[in-house]
Scaffold this motif. Structure first.
Motif, PDB file in Angstrom:
ATOM      1  N   GLN A  83     -11.146  43.342  71.368  1.00  0.00           N
ATOM      2  CA  GLN A  83     -12.018  43.264  72.547  1.00  0.00           C
ATOM      3  C   GLN A  83     -11.935  41.895  73.220  1.00  0.00           C
ATOM      4  OE1 GLN A  83     -13.819  45.606  73.998  1.00  0.00           O
ATOM      5  NE2 GLN A  83     -15.072  44.399  75.394  1.00  0.00           N
ATOM      6  N   ALA A  86      -8.670  41.665  75.110  1.00  0.00           N
ATOM      7  CA  ALA A  86      -8.695  42.496  76.313  1.00  0.00           C
ATOM      8  C   ALA A  86      -9.610  41.897  77.380  1.00  0.00           C
ATOM      9  CB  ALA A  86      -9.151  43.902  75.947  1.00  0.00           C
ATOM     10  N   THR A  87     -10.716  41.324  76.957  1.00  0.00           N
ATOM     11  CA  THR A  87     -11.639  40.731  77.929  1.00  0.00           C
ATOM     12  C   THR A  87     -10.959  39.560  78.645  1.00  0.00           C
ATOM     13  OG1 THR A  87     -13.480  41.356  76.493  1.00  0.00           O
ATOM     14  CG2 THR A  87     -13.975  39.817  78.258  1.00  0.00           C
ATOM     15  N   LEU A  88     -10.205  38.778  77.881  1.00  0.00           N
ATOM     16  CA  LEU A  88      -9.478  37.662  78.494  1.00  0.00           C
ATOM     17  C   LEU A  88      -8.473  38.170  79.529  1.00  0.00           C
ATOM     18  CD1 LEU A  88      -8.940  35.521  75.270  1.00  0.00           C
ATOM     19  CD2 LEU A  88     -10.239  34.774  77.267  1.00  0.00           C
ATOM     20  N   GLU A  89      -7.921  39.348  79.273  1.00  0.00           N
ATOM     21  CA  GLU A  89      -6.955  39.939  80.224  1.00  0.00           C
ATOM     22  C   GLU A  89      -7.637  40.451  81.491  1.00  0.00           C
ATOM     23  OE1 GLU A  89      -3.804  41.966  77.066  1.00  0.00           O
ATOM     24  OE2 GLU A  89      -5.028  43.255  78.338  1.00  0.00           O
ATOM     25  N   VAL A  90      -8.799  41.077  81.321  1.00  0.00           N
ATOM     26  CA  VAL A  90      -9.382  41.847  82.430  1.00  0.00           C
ATOM     27  C   VAL A  90     -10.419  41.056  83.232  1.00  0.00           C
ATOM     28  CG1 VAL A  90     -10.742  43.910  83.002  1.00  0.00           C
ATOM     29  CG2 VAL A  90      -9.008  44.036  81.217  1.00  0.00           C
ATOM     30  N   VAL A  91     -11.308  40.362  82.528  1.00  0.00           N
ATOM     31  CA  VAL A  91     -12.458  39.776  83.215  1.00  0.00           C
ATOM     32  C   VAL A  91     -12.153  38.358  83.665  1.00  0.00           C
ATOM     33  CG1 VAL A  91     -14.894  39.150  83.020  1.00  0.00           C
ATOM     34  CG2 VAL A  91     -14.045  41.206  81.890  1.00  0.00           C
ATOM     35  N   ASP A  92     -12.440  38.102  84.926  1.00  0.00           N
ATOM     36  CA  ASP A  92     -12.152  36.811  85.540  1.00  0.00           C
ATOM     37  C   ASP A  92     -13.322  35.862  85.282  1.00  0.00           C
ATOM     38  OD1 ASP A  92     -11.122  34.812  87.094  1.00  0.00           O
ATOM     39  OD2 ASP A  92     -11.737  35.719  89.000  1.00  0.00           O
TER      40      ASP A  92
ATOM     41  N   GLY B  43      -9.667  50.100  74.192  1.00  0.00           N
ATOM     42  CA  GLY B  43      -9.358  48.785  73.639  1.00  0.00           C
ATOM     43  C   GLY B  43     -10.160  47.699  74.329  1.00  0.00           C
ATOM     44  N   PHE B  44     -10.587  47.971  75.545  1.00  0.00           N
ATOM     45  CA  PHE B  44     -11.571  47.115  76.217  1.00  0.00           C
ATOM     46  C   PHE B  44     -12.723  48.015  76.618  1.00  0.00           C
ATOM     47  CE2 PHE B  44     -13.411  45.451  80.220  1.00  0.00           C
ATOM     48  CZ  PHE B  44     -13.978  44.300  79.692  1.00  0.00           C
ATOM     49  N   ARG B 478     -18.316  38.047  94.706  1.00  0.00           N
ATOM     50  CA  ARG B 478     -17.031  37.770  94.080  1.00  0.00           C
ATOM     51  C   ARG B 478     -16.577  38.980  93.263  1.00  0.00           C
ATOM     52  NH1 ARG B 478     -15.962  35.808  88.743  1.00  0.00           N
ATOM     53  NH2 ARG B 478     -17.771  35.929  87.377  1.00  0.00           N
ATOM     54  N   ALA B 480     -15.278  40.612  89.841  1.00  0.00           N
ATOM     55  CA  ALA B 480     -15.477  40.305  88.420  1.00  0.00           C
ATOM     56  C   ALA B 480     -14.156  40.294  87.653  1.00  0.00           C
ATOM     57  CB  ALA B 480     -16.399  41.346  87.799  1.00  0.00           C
ATOM     58  N   TYR B 481     -13.137  40.973  88.201  1.00  0.00           N
ATOM     59  CA  TYR B 481     -11.934  41.204  87.399  1.00  0.00           C
ATOM     60  C   TYR B 481     -10.737  40.464  87.970  1.00  0.00           C
ATOM     61  CZ  TYR B 481     -15.199  44.707  85.910  1.00  0.00           C
ATOM     62  OH  TYR B 481     -16.335  45.321  85.471  1.00  0.00           O
ATOM     63  N   LYS B 482      -9.793  40.185  87.093  1.00  0.00           N
ATOM     64  CA  LYS B 482      -8.574  39.497  87.517  1.00  0.00           C
ATOM     65  C   LYS B 482      -7.734  40.440  88.387  1.00  0.00           C
ATOM     66  CE  LYS B 482      -8.533  36.293  83.727  1.00  0.00           C
ATOM     67  NZ  LYS B 482      -8.007  35.862  82.426  1.00  0.00           N
ATOM     68  N   TRP B 485      -5.611  43.214  86.950  1.00  0.00           N
ATOM     69  CA  TRP B 485      -6.247  44.459  86.497  1.00  0.00           C
ATOM     70  C   TRP B 485      -6.035  45.579  87.513  1.00  0.00           C
ATOM     71  CZ3 TRP B 485      -7.290  47.979  83.470  1.00  0.00           C
ATOM     72  CH2 TRP B 485      -8.304  48.935  83.686  1.00  0.00           C
ATOM     73  N   TYR B 493      -6.694  51.061  79.361  1.00  0.00           N
ATOM     74  CA  TYR B 493      -7.267  50.675  78.061  1.00  0.00           C
ATOM     75  C   TYR B 493      -7.753  51.860  77.239  1.00  0.00           C
ATOM     76  CZ  TYR B 493      -6.711  45.781  79.120  1.00  0.00           C
ATOM     77  OH  TYR B 493      -6.158  44.564  79.394  1.00  0.00           O
TER      78      TYR B 493
END
Lengths: 445, 510
Positions: A83, A86-92, B43-44, B478, B480-482, B485, B493
């Motif tokens: 988790q 994955a959070t590092l990948e998805v959440v900015d 996974g997320f 803003r 929230a996600y990169k 994504w 995921y």
């Protein structure tokens, strides 16, 4: 020893940690707990905090491992690592805070070792064990601040003589934390002091990273945030003072003078700022004079709130509004030494204005204690505190109705109005509180 | 296995193979292996609910009842938020002076985790009984006492002989199920176990057969997502064709819940919500049931009413009534139709509600372009196909997700709907992207039956006409996600045992 609680006024430790992270710019929580923990933990705060609501990375967007029976049996470390990655990948975000719930703490997941692997790779991940059974939200807020100070705040930065950090606020537990912090920042700015507030939407994470530059930490509570402030001093060499929440002209003037003296602000600057603000307060209060006097708007005051508010509001209604504090009910779950600190603070009030103090968290037990106290009064008409006014939370409305008292809510939970940037601290916050209390008295006209 | 014999209500993943994680096309659902589907995971993942929350929400509606949440302090902390909503329900029911709900936490701390919480629970039950003499006392077992081995049923059975208040219990530990809709079953279990199976008077006897000429009486099983206006509409419809109605068990007291065993027919408004309860009343009381439609939109309402009428030989009467009502409703929405024609809608809610609301929008000339269901089980399968058929085979992506806003936002950016219709707490995600939104339920408004058809049309037209709040908001919040994504599939995921390849929803531009 703890006991059951009726209609609890707090979240659990996880909740206090979660709402603190949710209030910090570009920080996101990773909740390692059963499904539902995050929803319970902040669900209450986001409604009870005057409909605080949610933003992009909190509420139902809070990253959460949602562990179920399998992890409870076999351990949840692997799931947590997955988790976090994955959070590092998805959440900015720029700060990722792993916080835990009852289940993960009980089964003994080694979350620190999981997180240290990410820290070793230079990822901005911190961890605090915040299992709900460890205490209420104020305890959880202390846990996460300690984690932030030891795992995130930069060490070894040069001190800035005119920079302070403001602590002692638990979002939603102080429903007005955002407005209060912004107003305190503005007031200190009048003295030429730069105050970091961290928990408002106006703050930036960089200020937290560099919080060790401050030469003083001001903790606006005698109990909450004190433990982390001690740790901050050990780690970063910044001393702290505890200050009561300053509401209204008398308290705020004293507060500003103390800080001005500690930080060696020149007298002229301080006096000018105080005079200006006080003039502002009285320029609006003055025209209310007919109303307040003619209508006999003095009241016996019953203040129900946490350690910070019970004193601050009591002081304002006695010293500025000219009411008679009768009872202060402190609703936090406090240790003996913490209760002692709160009592000592209330004892600084002049004897005539000192209320009876009780430590009870249930409205219901507060009502019973109040009745006991009233029964000891000798009043042949059975009406010793008429006219009375209760300043508490939404949960205390039945108590106020029971004694035919006026009522206004300033403590958590507040669900009958929207709170955004309103505040009660300072001269202008006192003006707001005076306005609201007296508005209640004219509301039916 | 069933309400009568269960001490612990099974999770819906076991009972009905409910699935919480799946991405694909509406046309494909139902074709997958159910066991594979129920094992899908993420996974997320983002915060969900646990079964304790709907259980608490439902049980707090019982009048004059005390609810004790056995656990650490946080598990009962949302009680007052639910209390606020329940008070509004009471207000709509003409009961403005309803008392606040009564709830407690046993407040287990570190020492209790070591020493056990049974004694605290016992003390709490006795103290609450002594002080309030409530109409019933309900204990909700959360994760912590369960894992430290507190014997909830043991404590209840020990106290039962000592106090005259009905004692209800529910095992609703969050970690026991992925599917929080299990909480509905748990709440029904608590009510019917406590007020019927374990009641001091024992279960009421079965009702004698209806006498000739006697008006039939049906139970309508109500939901938290059904306000008084909807209840009145359903009552009006059934009364008009000669059927009497009892609405419960939410907001019902012991006597009313016991009287629900005496109905001639059980009527579900949402199969996903009610099957566990209805099965019990069928087996124990021989009460037949109607459990396949939700009366939202004209066709679904027609099917729902006719199914009920058929049980009592009232089809002719029902048909005549339906014709009149449909004509009136169709006439009423005429003025909104030009604005609604061709509007592309995205839906998000509990599976069944989202699906049938899709049918309503199609009847108004709109197109379904995406749908997110909180979980999937067989009750919805046919309705996906029906929605695709009704728009000439135009397929649309679906996301089975216990919220998971990261998937929703990704999907919305690819689908770009004209209108979003979501459950409370879903709409904000679409709102921040600038889309007009309408909630799929509010307890103040009409959604069901003929009046609901008109009101939803009106609401959609109103929000489509001015959504400046959301439009301006979207320019000022803003992300929230990169950005990486959004380059991925919204379902990236989801970990699946199934061999079916993941489905990439085409972006609108493509």
């Amino acid at each position: 020893m703890s006991s059951h609680i009726e209609r609890p006024r707090y979240q659990c430790a996880l909740g206090g940690a979660l709402v603190t992270i949710n209030s910090i710019d570009r920080a996101v929580a990773i909740v390692h707990a059963a499904p539902g923990c995050a929803a319970s933990a902040d669900g209450a705060a986001t409604v009870g905090g005057g409909y605080w609501g949610t933003t992009e990375t909190d509420g139902r967007a809070t990253p959460s491992t949602n562990i179920v029976e399998r992890e409870v049996i076999f351990g949840g470390e692997e799931r947590l690592a997955e988790q976090i990655a994955a959070t590092l990948e998805v959440v900015d975000a720029d700060l990722y805070a792993v916080i835990t719930g009852c289940m993960t703490d009980i089964i003994g997941d080694d979350v620190r070792s999981v997180v240290s692997e990410f820290q070793r790779q230079g990822k901005p991940v911190i961890v605090a064990e915040t299992g709900g059974f460890k205490g209420d939200s104020t305890v959880g807020a202390d846990f996460i601040w300690e984690a932030i100070f030891s795992q995130f705040v930069a060490k070894g930065l040069p001190k800035d003589a005119r920079r302070v950090n403001l602590f002692g606020f638990v979002p939603a537990q102080d429903v007005f934390w955002r407005g209060n912090l912004l107003e305190l920042k503005r007031l200190l700015g009048l003295l030429g002091i730069e105050a970091n507030t961290f928990l408002t939407p106006q703050d930036r994470l960089k200020e937290l990273k560099e919080a060790s530059r401050a030469s003083l930490n001001i903790v606006f509570s005698d109990v909450h945030g004190v433990k982390p402030a001690k740790l901050f001093e050990e780690l970063h060499g910044t001393p702290f003072v505890t200050e009561p929440l300053p509401i209204g002209p008398t308290a705020t003037e004293a507060f500003l003078r103390r800080i001005a003296s500690l930080l060696k602000v020149d007298e002229e600057t301080a006096e000018f700022a105080i005079a200006q603000e006080k003039a502002y307060y009285y320029s609006f209060i003055n025209p209310m004079t007919d109303l307040v006097n003619d209508q006999d708007f003095q009241r016996f005051g019953i203040v129900i709130g946490n350690a910070n508010y019970s004193y601050a509001v009591t002081r304002f209604i006695s010293e500025d509004l000219g009411w008679l504090p009768y009872l202060a009910a402190v609703t936090d779950l406090l240790h003996d030494d913490q209760q002692q600190a709160v009592i000592e603070r209330l004892e600084t009030l002049p004897a005539d204005y000192r209320p009876k103090v009780i430590f009870e968290t249930d409205t219901d037990r507060i009502t019973a204690r109040l009745q006991e106290i009233l029964e000891q009064e000798e009043d042949p008409y059975g009406n010793p505190i008429h006219p009375a006014f209760v300043i508490g939370s939404n949960l205390d409305r039945p108590l106020a109705a029971g004694i035919k008292a006026g009522f206004w809510g300033v403590s958590y939970p507040i669900t009958n109005r929207i709170v955004t940037d309103q505040f009660y601290v300072g001269f202008r916050g006192g003006l707001r509180l005076a306005t609201e209390l007296i508005s209640v008295l004219v509301a039916n006209r | 296995m069933g309400l009568k014999t269960d001490k612990v209500v099974p999770g819906r993943e076991d009972r009905v193979q409910a699935c919480m994680a799946h991405g694909g096309c509406a046309s494909g659902i139902g074709g997958q292996d159910k066991i594979c589907l129920k094992n899908n995971e993420r996974g997320f993942s983002q915060a969900g609910l646990c079964q304790l929350l709907p259980t608490l929400g439902m049980l707090l509606t019982l009048p004059e009842t005390a609810v004790i949440v056995h656990g650490a302090i946080g598990c009962g902390s949302t009680g007052f938020a639910m209390n606020t909503s329940i008070k509004l329900h009471h207000l709509l029911r003409g009961n403005p002076n309803a008392k606040d709900s009564l709830w407690f936490t046993t407040n287990l701390d570190e020492s209790d985790v070591v020493h056990g919480g049974e004694k605290r629970l016992e003390e709490t039950i006795l103290a609450v009984h002594e002080k309030y003499r409530p109409a019933s006392i309900i204990v909700l077992q959360s994760c912590t006492p369960s894992i430290i081995g507190d014997d909830l049923v043991g404590v209840i059975e020990k106290l039962r002989p000592q106090i005259d208040t009905p004692l209800l219990y529910s095992h609703c530990e969050g970690f026991k199920t992925k599917v929080w809709a299990t909480g509905y079953d748990v709440a029904f279990h608590a009510m019917f176990n406590g007020f019927i199976e374990r009641d001091k008077e024992g279960p009421p006897p079965r009702k004698a057969p209806r006498k000739p000429g006697e008006r039939p009486q049906v139970n309508i099983i109500n939901l938290a997502s059904m306000g008084k206006p909807d209840e009145l509409e359903l009552e009006r419809i059934l009364n008009a064709i000669g059927i009497d109605v009892v609405i419960g068990p939410n907001f019902a007291d012991r006597e009313k819940i016991r009287s629900m065993t005496q109905a001639d027919l059980n009527v579900s408004v949402c199969p996903t919500h009610d099957d566990y309860l209805i099965e019990y009343l069928h087996e124990e009381y021989g009460i037949p049931y109607v459990l396949k439609d939700m009366p939202i939109g004209l066709e679904n309402t027609r099917n729902w009413v006719l199914d009920i009428a058929r049980h009592f030989g009232l089809e002719d009467k029902a048909l005549a009534f339906i014709e009149t009502e449909e004509a009136k409703a169709r006439q009423a929405v005429q003025r909104f139709l030009p604005q609604l024609k061709g509007v592309r809608v995205f839906l998000s809610a509990g599976e069944f509600r989202a699906l049938v609301t899709g049918g309503l929008f199609q009847e108004l000339g709109m197109e379904i372009v995406g749908l997110r269901s909180y979980h999937h089980d067989d009750f919805g399968t046919d309705f996906y196909r029906k929605l695709v058929q009704a728009q000439d085979g135009k397929d649309f992506p679906i996301d089975i997700a216990n919220f998971q806003p990261f998937e929703l936002v990704n999907l919305l950016k690819k689908v770009e709907p004209d209108l979003f219709c979501g459950h409370v707490f879903d709409n904000a995600w679409a709102a921040r992207l600038g889309y007009p939104c309408i909630t799929i339920f509010r307890i103040f408004d009409h959604y069901l039956g003929y009046r609901g058809f008109y009101e939803v049309a009106k609401k959609a037209a109103r929000n489509l006409k001015n959504h400046n709040f959301n439009k301006k908001l979207s320019q000022n919040v803003r992300d929230a996600y990169k950005k990486e994504w959004y380059a991925k599939s919204p379902f990236a995921y989801i970990k699946s045992d199934s061999v079916e390849p993941p489905v990439e929803p085409a972006t609108r531009a493509a």
